[in-house]
Design an enzyme around this catalytic site. Structure first.
Site, PDB file in Angstrom:
ATOM      1  N   ASN A  30     -12.794  -3.303   2.499  1.00 50.97           N
ATOM      2  CA  ASN A  30     -13.570  -1.996   2.479  1.00 50.97           C
ATOM      3  C   ASN A  30     -14.638  -2.175   1.201  1.00 50.97           C
ATOM      4  O   ASN A  30     -13.983  -2.184  -0.124  1.00 50.97           O
ATOM      5  CB  ASN A  30     -12.930  -0.775   2.443  1.00 50.97           C
ATOM      6  CG  ASN A  30     -11.936  -0.615   3.751  1.00 50.97           C
ATOM      7  OD1 ASN A  30     -12.449  -0.958   4.943  1.00 50.97           O
ATOM      8  ND2 ASN A  30     -10.998   0.305   3.636  1.00 50.97           N
ATOM      9  N   VAL A  81     -10.764   3.103  -3.713  1.00 45.83           N
ATOM     10  CA  VAL A  81     -10.459   2.547  -4.909  1.00 45.83           C
ATOM     11  C   VAL A  81     -11.403   1.370  -5.309  1.00 45.83           C
ATOM     12  O   VAL A  81     -11.338   0.377  -4.712  1.00 45.83           O
ATOM     13  CB  VAL A  81      -8.941   2.233  -5.007  1.00 45.83           C
ATOM     14  CG1 VAL A  81      -8.476   1.300  -6.426  1.00 45.83           C
ATOM     15  CG2 VAL A  81      -8.020   3.010  -4.780  1.00 45.83           C
ATOM     16  N   ASP A 113       0.926  -1.300   0.068  1.00 51.39           N
ATOM     17  CA  ASP A 113       0.305  -0.005   0.077  1.00 51.39           C
ATOM     18  C   ASP A 113       0.804   1.353   0.051  1.00 51.39           C
ATOM     19  O   ASP A 113       1.764   1.364   0.700  1.00 51.39           O
ATOM     20  CB  ASP A 113      -0.836   0.067   1.298  1.00 51.39           C
ATOM     21  CG  ASP A 113      -2.093   0.909   1.157  1.00 51.39           C
ATOM     22  OD1 ASP A 113      -3.319   0.631   1.178  1.00 51.39           O
ATOM     23  OD2 ASP A 113      -1.676   2.302   1.007  1.00 51.39           O
ATOM     24  N   ILE A 114       0.533   2.250  -0.734  1.00 52.33           N
ATOM     25  CA  ILE A 114       1.307   3.442  -0.975  1.00 52.33           C
ATOM     26  C   ILE A 114       1.245   4.463   0.156  1.00 52.33           C
ATOM     27  O   ILE A 114       2.280   4.993   0.559  1.00 52.33           O
ATOM     28  CB  ILE A 114       1.064   4.285  -2.036  1.00 52.33           C
ATOM     29  CG1 ILE A 114       1.881   5.028  -2.871  1.00 52.33           C
ATOM     30  CG2 ILE A 114      -0.344   5.124  -1.849  1.00 52.33           C
ATOM     31  CD1 ILE A 114       1.445   5.799  -4.100  1.00 52.33           C
ATOM     32  N   HIS A 121      -6.884  -5.666   1.904  1.00 50.06           N
ATOM     33  CA  HIS A 121      -5.895  -5.238   2.858  1.00 50.06           C
ATOM     34  C   HIS A 121      -5.363  -6.144   3.633  1.00 50.06           C
ATOM     35  O   HIS A 121      -6.121  -6.842   4.510  1.00 50.06           O
ATOM     36  CB  HIS A 121      -6.354  -4.008   3.720  1.00 50.06           C
ATOM     37  CG  HIS A 121      -6.849  -2.740   2.981  1.00 50.06           C
ATOM     38  ND1 HIS A 121      -5.756  -1.607   2.896  1.00 50.06           N
ATOM     39  CD2 HIS A 121      -7.940  -2.479   2.297  1.00 50.06           C
ATOM     40  CE1 HIS A 121      -6.615  -0.784   2.238  1.00 50.06           C
ATOM     41  NE2 HIS A 121      -7.836  -1.437   1.935  1.00 50.06           N
ATOM     42  N   HIS A 178     -10.066  -5.155  -3.537  1.00 48.69           N
ATOM     43  CA  HIS A 178      -8.726  -5.624  -3.143  1.00 48.69           C
ATOM     44  C   HIS A 178      -9.189  -5.996  -1.456  1.00 48.69           C
ATOM     45  O   HIS A 178     -10.240  -5.250  -0.789  1.00 48.69           O
ATOM     46  CB  HIS A 178      -7.917  -4.333  -2.997  1.00 48.69           C
ATOM     47  CG  HIS A 178      -8.740  -2.999  -2.655  1.00 48.69           C
ATOM     48  ND1 HIS A 178      -9.477  -2.159  -3.351  1.00 48.69           N
ATOM     49  CD2 HIS A 178      -8.374  -2.333  -1.446  1.00 48.69           C
ATOM     50  CE1 HIS A 178      -9.607  -1.263  -2.628  1.00 48.69           C
ATOM     51  NE2 HIS A 178      -9.091  -1.247  -1.300  1.00 48.69           N
TER      52      HIS A 178
END
Ligand code: AMP
Ligand code: ZN
Length: 116
Positions: A89, A98, A31-32, A104, A102
């Protein structure tokens, strides 16, 4: 591939992000904006906006694969003994920013509950 989807661009390497895992269906990367010492994102190569869209498309096996890869990555990072959290999420109230499905993987510190 969905035009203007940032995660599709990571999948097709338009946006360079070192992959920590990849196979024919799934990729994972850092993750950025990490929220813990370990914060990875595990995503399908194919674009689905969220878990509901993938489920509606009959992609249960792919959803299982994403969780399996997440667990394997956690184990490889020695997070299994201390624990970790998988988060998916979904939608506005779920805090999804986003719109490419995905999961996390968060670990490396005690994580509070309930989430905000
Ligand atoms: P969510 O809020 O659940 O939709 O999570 C989206 C996550 O994607 C956030 O934690 C962001 O920090 C992360 N993110 C956004 N852009 C990038 C990127 N280019 N590379 C890696 N992670 C990103
Ligand atoms: Zn996408």
């Amino acid at each position: 591939m969905s035009a203007d989807c940032i995660f599709c661009k990571i999948v097709d390497r338009t946006i360079p992000s070192p992959l920590v895992y990849e196979d024919s269906e799934v990729v994972a990367f850092q993750d950025i904006n990490p929220q813990a010492a370990h914060h990875l994102l595990i995503i399908p190569r194919q674009h689905f906006a969220d878990v509901g869209e993938a489920a509606a498309a009959g992609e249960g096996a792919l959803l299982g694969k994403i969780l399996t890869v997440a667990a394997e990555l956690a184990k490889a990072r020695n997070l299994a003994a201390t624990g970790y959290r998988l988060v998916c999420n979904t939608g506005k109230d779920g805090g999804q920013t986003v719109r490419h499905l995905h999961v996390h993987l968060l670990g490396g510190r005690p994580l509070g509950w309930p989430p905000g």
